[in-house]
Design an enzyme around this catalytic site. Structure first.
Site, PDB file in Angstrom:
ATOM      1  N   PRO A 163      38.488  71.534  25.058  1.00  0.00           N
ATOM      2  CA  PRO A 163      39.350  72.716  25.094  1.00  0.00           C
ATOM      3  C   PRO A 163      38.472  73.948  25.282  1.00  0.00           C
ATOM      4  O   PRO A 163      37.472  74.102  24.577  1.00  0.00           O
ATOM      5  CB  PRO A 163      39.995  72.724  23.696  1.00  0.00           C
ATOM      6  CG  PRO A 163      39.109  71.904  22.825  1.00  0.00           C
ATOM      7  CD  PRO A 163      38.379  70.944  23.709  1.00  0.00           C
ATOM      8  N   ARG A 194      31.184  72.902  29.083  1.00  0.00           N
ATOM      9  CA  ARG A 194      30.602  73.824  30.074  1.00  0.00           C
ATOM     10  C   ARG A 194      30.176  73.143  31.370  1.00  0.00           C
ATOM     11  O   ARG A 194      30.286  73.735  32.443  1.00  0.00           O
ATOM     12  CB  ARG A 194      29.426  74.578  29.435  1.00  0.00           C
ATOM     13  CG  ARG A 194      29.887  75.599  28.409  1.00  0.00           C
ATOM     14  CD  ARG A 194      28.764  76.078  27.542  1.00  0.00           C
ATOM     15  NE  ARG A 194      28.204  74.993  26.730  1.00  0.00           N
ATOM     16  CZ  ARG A 194      27.160  75.108  25.944  1.00  0.00           C
ATOM     17  NH1 ARG A 194      26.521  76.258  25.859  1.00  0.00           N
ATOM     18  NH2 ARG A 194      26.726  74.081  25.226  1.00  0.00           N
ATOM     19  N   GLY A 219      28.656  68.418  22.952  1.00  0.00           N
ATOM     20  CA  GLY A 219      27.588  69.404  22.969  1.00  0.00           C
ATOM     21  C   GLY A 219      26.473  69.030  23.900  1.00  0.00           C
ATOM     22  O   GLY A 219      25.781  68.036  23.695  1.00  0.00           O
ATOM     23  N   GLN A 278      45.888  72.100  21.228  1.00  0.00           N
ATOM     24  CA  GLN A 278      45.008  72.495  20.127  1.00  0.00           C
ATOM     25  C   GLN A 278      45.489  73.798  19.490  1.00  0.00           C
ATOM     26  O   GLN A 278      45.765  74.763  20.202  1.00  0.00           O
ATOM     27  CB  GLN A 278      43.566  72.685  20.607  1.00  0.00           C
ATOM     28  CG  GLN A 278      42.617  72.874  19.429  1.00  0.00           C
ATOM     29  CD  GLN A 278      41.219  73.310  19.825  1.00  0.00           C
ATOM     30  OE1 GLN A 278      41.033  74.371  20.411  1.00  0.00           O
ATOM     31  NE2 GLN A 278      40.228  72.494  19.508  1.00  0.00           N
ATOM     32  N   CYS A 322      35.711  76.887  16.083  1.00  0.00           N
ATOM     33  CA  CYS A 322      35.488  78.142  16.812  1.00  0.00           C
ATOM     34  C   CYS A 322      34.626  79.096  15.990  1.00  0.00           C
ATOM     35  O   CYS A 322      34.952  79.437  14.857  1.00  0.00           O
ATOM     36  CB  CYS A 322      36.820  78.808  17.164  1.00  0.00           C
ATOM     37  SG  CYS A 322      36.526  80.292  18.136  1.00  0.00           S
TER      38      CYS A 322
HETATM   39  C1  LIG Z   1      34.326  79.513  27.482  1.00  0.00           C
HETATM   40  C2  LIG Z   1      34.476  78.596  26.314  1.00  0.00           C
HETATM   41  C3  LIG Z   1      35.674  78.554  25.619  1.00  0.00           C
HETATM   42  C4  LIG Z   1      35.834  77.671  24.542  1.00  0.00           C
HETATM   43  N1  LIG Z   1      37.043  77.606  23.904  1.00  0.00           N
HETATM   44  C5  LIG Z   1      37.250  76.648  22.963  1.00  0.00           C
HETATM   45  C6  LIG Z   1      38.549  76.413  22.412  1.00  0.00           C
HETATM   46  O1  LIG Z   1      39.534  77.072  22.775  1.00  0.00           O
HETATM   47  N2  LIG Z   1      38.664  75.432  21.478  1.00  0.00           N
HETATM   48  C7  LIG Z   1      37.602  74.666  21.058  1.00  0.00           C
HETATM   49  O2  LIG Z   1      37.760  73.784  20.224  1.00  0.00           O
HETATM   50  N3  LIG Z   1      36.380  74.874  21.568  1.00  0.00           N
HETATM   51  C8  LIG Z   1      36.189  75.817  22.513  1.00  0.00           C
HETATM   52  N4  LIG Z   1      34.941  75.945  23.081  1.00  0.00           N
HETATM   53  C9  LIG Z   1      33.875  75.001  22.699  1.00  0.00           C
HETATM   54  C10 LIG Z   1      33.872  73.776  23.596  1.00  0.00           C
HETATM   55  O3  LIG Z   1      35.064  73.049  23.466  1.00  0.00           O
HETATM   56  C11 LIG Z   1      32.663  72.852  23.305  1.00  0.00           C
HETATM   57  O4  LIG Z   1      32.749  72.429  21.969  1.00  0.00           O
HETATM   58  C12 LIG Z   1      31.327  73.545  23.502  1.00  0.00           C
HETATM   59  O5  LIG Z   1      31.313  74.278  24.719  1.00  0.00           O
HETATM   60  C13 LIG Z   1      30.165  72.524  23.502  1.00  0.00           C
HETATM   61  O6  LIG Z   1      30.343  71.558  24.513  1.00  0.00           O
HETATM   62  P1  LIG Z   1      29.548  71.652  25.930  1.00  0.00           P
HETATM   63  O7  LIG Z   1      28.088  71.758  25.610  1.00  0.00           O
HETATM   64  O8  LIG Z   1      29.906  70.397  26.651  1.00  0.00           O
HETATM   65  O9  LIG Z   1      30.049  72.888  26.604  1.00  0.00           O
HETATM   66  C14 LIG Z   1      34.762  76.844  24.142  1.00  0.00           C
HETATM   67  C15 LIG Z   1      33.555  76.904  24.839  1.00  0.00           C
HETATM   68  C16 LIG Z   1      33.400  77.759  25.905  1.00  0.00           C
HETATM   69  C17 LIG Z   1      32.086  77.771  26.654  1.00  0.00           C
END
Ligand SMILES: Cc1cc2nc3c(=O)[nH]c(=O)nc-3n(C[C@H](O)[C@H](O)[C@H](O)COP(=O)(O)O)c2cc1C
Length: 330
Positions: free
Chosen positions: A19, A230, A206, A73, A103
């Protein structure tokens, strides 16, 4: 072995789209689904917004048949309001409900919601129980390792949330204090997976950004699946690339320019369809540089794309991109 969340069968080692606020909306989810995401979530939705019937929150409840299985969510700080928001969101017809306890941003975590619940596990457990009781759908949770280095309490969190009925847990391998800095540490996620008390699927999250890392961390940390955020932005092909690598040990060809353009167009079309032409075009602007990352000398076209006001102009610019790079990049 197939991963199950309630009655939802996700197949073996599912890849989940994370998300992401302002990113994982229906148009973006469409292109991720096309490219192999096994399960997806909406952007997080404020429980307060849902109760007030705020237009922004309500719009985020839109889920479509092609997206299934999809989770909505929600986040909040008030247990009664979370219960009410769960009832409202369940009526939108998702396959499951997810609670955000991860968050880190001030506006959320400093108002007693998101990751701040990691500082008050009793309240987190009570809130989760209320959400589980408020819906007929399976409930999942997404959280972090803990609030900071001194309170990495997710091991206890996992047991207690399982006890009140959650059906899967996704853990981002960082603390709230880390925000997005440093490297995600999945060792605690591994420990939870190894805990004989834990029966629910555990998803790691992550820093997954390549098929090699996905394969290596799958082996090393023994999770049931992975959530990707990301790395999918502007690159929804990450899902199919990882799957192909798992299956064959070989790398799938990178998307051609023609494919990048095609997906970009689909994203734009879906964006206009869902948001209306004006907002659809405007909000698509943040995505162009991502879709064409690594394409040499793309700046000139990016500038044109982010200033174009009509879909005809955008299509024309994309046709120019196709013409210029189709041979160069082949
Ligand atoms: C732009 C952005 C918005 C995000 N919004 C949410 C969100 O609405 N809900 C949530 O649980 N995590 C949110 N996250 C966290 C991501 O879901 C994820 O846990 C985090 O980016 C780590 O994963 P990654 O390294 O694959 O990006 C957000 C992350 C980013 C970069």
């Amino acid at each position: 072995m197939s991963v199950q969340i309630g009655n939802i069968d996700l197949g073996e080692f599912p890849l989940l789209l994370a998300p992401m606020e302002d990113v994982s909306d229906p148009p973006f989810r469409y292109v991720c689904k096309q490219n192999g995401a096994d399960m997806m979530y909406t952007e997080f939705i404020s429980s307060e917004g849902l109760i007030r019937d705020a237009a922004k929150s309500r719009k985020k409840l839109d889920v479509f048949e092609y997206e299934r299985p999809i989770g909505i969510q929600i986040f909040g700080s008030d247990i009664e309001h979370m219960r009410e928001a769960t009832e409202i969101a369940s009526l939108a017809g998702p396959d499951l409900m997810d609670i955000n306890y991860g968050c880190p941003v001030k506006q959320v975590a400093c108002r007693g919601a998101g990751a701040s619940l990691l500082q008050d596990i009793d309240k987190m457990v009570a809130m989760t129980k209320a959400v589980v009781e408020a819906t007929h759908l399976p409930v999942t949770v997404k959280t972090r390792l803990g609030w900071d280095d001194n309170t990495k309490n997710v091991y206890e969190v996992a047991e207690r949330l399982q006890d009140v009925g959650i059906k899967a847990l996704t853990i981002h391998g960082r603390t709230r204090s880390q925000m997005y800095k440093g490297v995600a540490d999945w060792s605690l996620i591994h420990a939870i997976k190894k805990n004989p008390r834990i029966k629910i699927p555990i998803f790691g999250n992550g820093d997954i950004d390549s098929p090699e890392k996905a394969a290596e961390w799958r082996m090393q940390f023994e999770v049931d699946g992975m959530m990707i955020g990301r790395a999918a932005i502007g690159y929804p092909w990450i899902f199919r690339e990882i799957k192909h690598y798992f299956k064959t040990g070989e790398h799938l060809e990178k998307p051609t320019i023609a494919e990048r353009i095609e997906v970009c167009k689909t994203h734009l079309e879906k964006s206009m369809e869902w948001k209306g032409p004006k907002t659809g075009i405007f909000e698509m602007r943040r995505h162009y540089s991502n879709y064409f990352k690594g394409v040499p000398d793309f700046k000139e076209y990016r500038m044109k794309l982010v200033t174009a006001a009509t879909v005809e102009e955008i299509m024309d610019i994309l046709a120019q991109v196709d013409k210029k790079y189709a041979f160069e990049m082949a």
